[in-house]
Motif scaffolding. Structure first.
Motif, PDB file in Angstrom:
ATOM      1  N   ASP A   1       0.273   4.331  -0.626  1.00 45.44           N
ATOM      2  CA  ASP A   1      -0.268   5.519   0.062  1.00 45.44           C
ATOM      3  C   ASP A   1       0.103   5.488   1.542  1.00 45.44           C
ATOM      4  O   ASP A   1       0.489   6.511   2.110  1.00 45.44           O
ATOM      5  CB  ASP A   1      -1.784   5.595  -0.095  1.00 45.44           C
ATOM      6  CG  ASP A   1      -2.205   6.009  -1.492  1.00 45.44           C
ATOM      7  OD1 ASP A   1      -1.358   6.576  -2.224  1.00 45.44           O
ATOM      8  OD2 ASP A   1      -3.362   5.778  -1.858  1.00 45.44           O
TER       9      ASP A   1
ATOM     10  N   ASN B   1       0.852  -1.181   0.000  1.00 43.26           N
ATOM     11  CA  ASN B   1       0.000   0.000   0.000  1.00 43.26           C
ATOM     12  C   ASN B   1       0.896   1.241   0.000  1.00 43.26           C
ATOM     13  O   ASN B   1       1.351   1.699   1.047  1.00 43.26           O
ATOM     14  CB  ASN B   1      -0.918  -0.019   1.221  1.00 43.26           C
ATOM     15  CG  ASN B   1      -1.879   1.134   1.227  1.00 43.26           C
ATOM     16  OD1 ASN B   1      -1.748   2.075   0.448  1.00 43.26           O
ATOM     17  ND2 ASN B   1      -2.853   1.069   2.102  1.00 43.26           N
TER      18      ASN B   1
ATOM     19  N   TRP C   1       4.093   6.055   1.771  1.00 45.25           N
ATOM     20  CA  TRP C   1       4.457   7.459   1.568  1.00 45.25           C
ATOM     21  C   TRP C   1       3.889   8.349   2.675  1.00 45.25           C
ATOM     22  O   TRP C   1       4.521   9.326   3.083  1.00 45.25           O
ATOM     23  CB  TRP C   1       3.982   7.946   0.196  1.00 45.25           C
ATOM     24  CG  TRP C   1       4.884   7.487  -0.904  1.00 45.25           C
ATOM     25  CD1 TRP C   1       4.574   6.623  -1.903  1.00 45.25           C
ATOM     26  CD2 TRP C   1       6.257   7.856  -1.099  1.00 45.25           C
ATOM     27  NE1 TRP C   1       5.667   6.434  -2.707  1.00 45.25           N
ATOM     28  CE2 TRP C   1       6.713   7.180  -2.248  1.00 45.25           C
ATOM     29  CE3 TRP C   1       7.143   8.694  -0.435  1.00 45.25           C
ATOM     30  CZ2 TRP C   1       8.003   7.315  -2.733  1.00 45.25           C
ATOM     31  CZ3 TRP C   1       8.438   8.820  -0.914  1.00 45.25           C
ATOM     32  CH2 TRP C   1       8.857   8.139  -2.050  1.00 45.25           C
TER      33      TRP C   1
END
Length: 73
Positions: free
Chosen positions: A4, A2, A7
């Motif tokens: 997202d 994942n 980050w």
């Protein structure tokens, strides 16, 4: 993976570290990132390299803005 989440965690850690360093640096003259960048770029105190490095820094910021806001680069 994942990305997202990865980050997001990276930005959280980087921002937290930046806040800690910036707050500590704010208590001493010349201790903030802005003041360090001015020294490194030759802006304060003035140095001949300021026009080259300042221009490169502006180009980097312009590229980053285009990179984030458009799919071009």
């Amino acid at each position: 993976m994942n990305w997202d989440l990865i980050w997001g965690l990276f930005l959280f850690v980087a921002t937290s570290g930046f806040v800690v360093l910036e707050l500590r640096g704010a208590t001493e003259p010349g201790g903030t990132l802005s003041e360090a960048l001015r020294r490194w770029l030759g802006i304060n105190p003035p140095a001949d390299r300021r026009w080259v490095f300042g221009g490169l820094f502006i180009a980097l910021l312009a590229w980053f803005g285009v990179h984030i806001l458009t799919p071009w680069l």
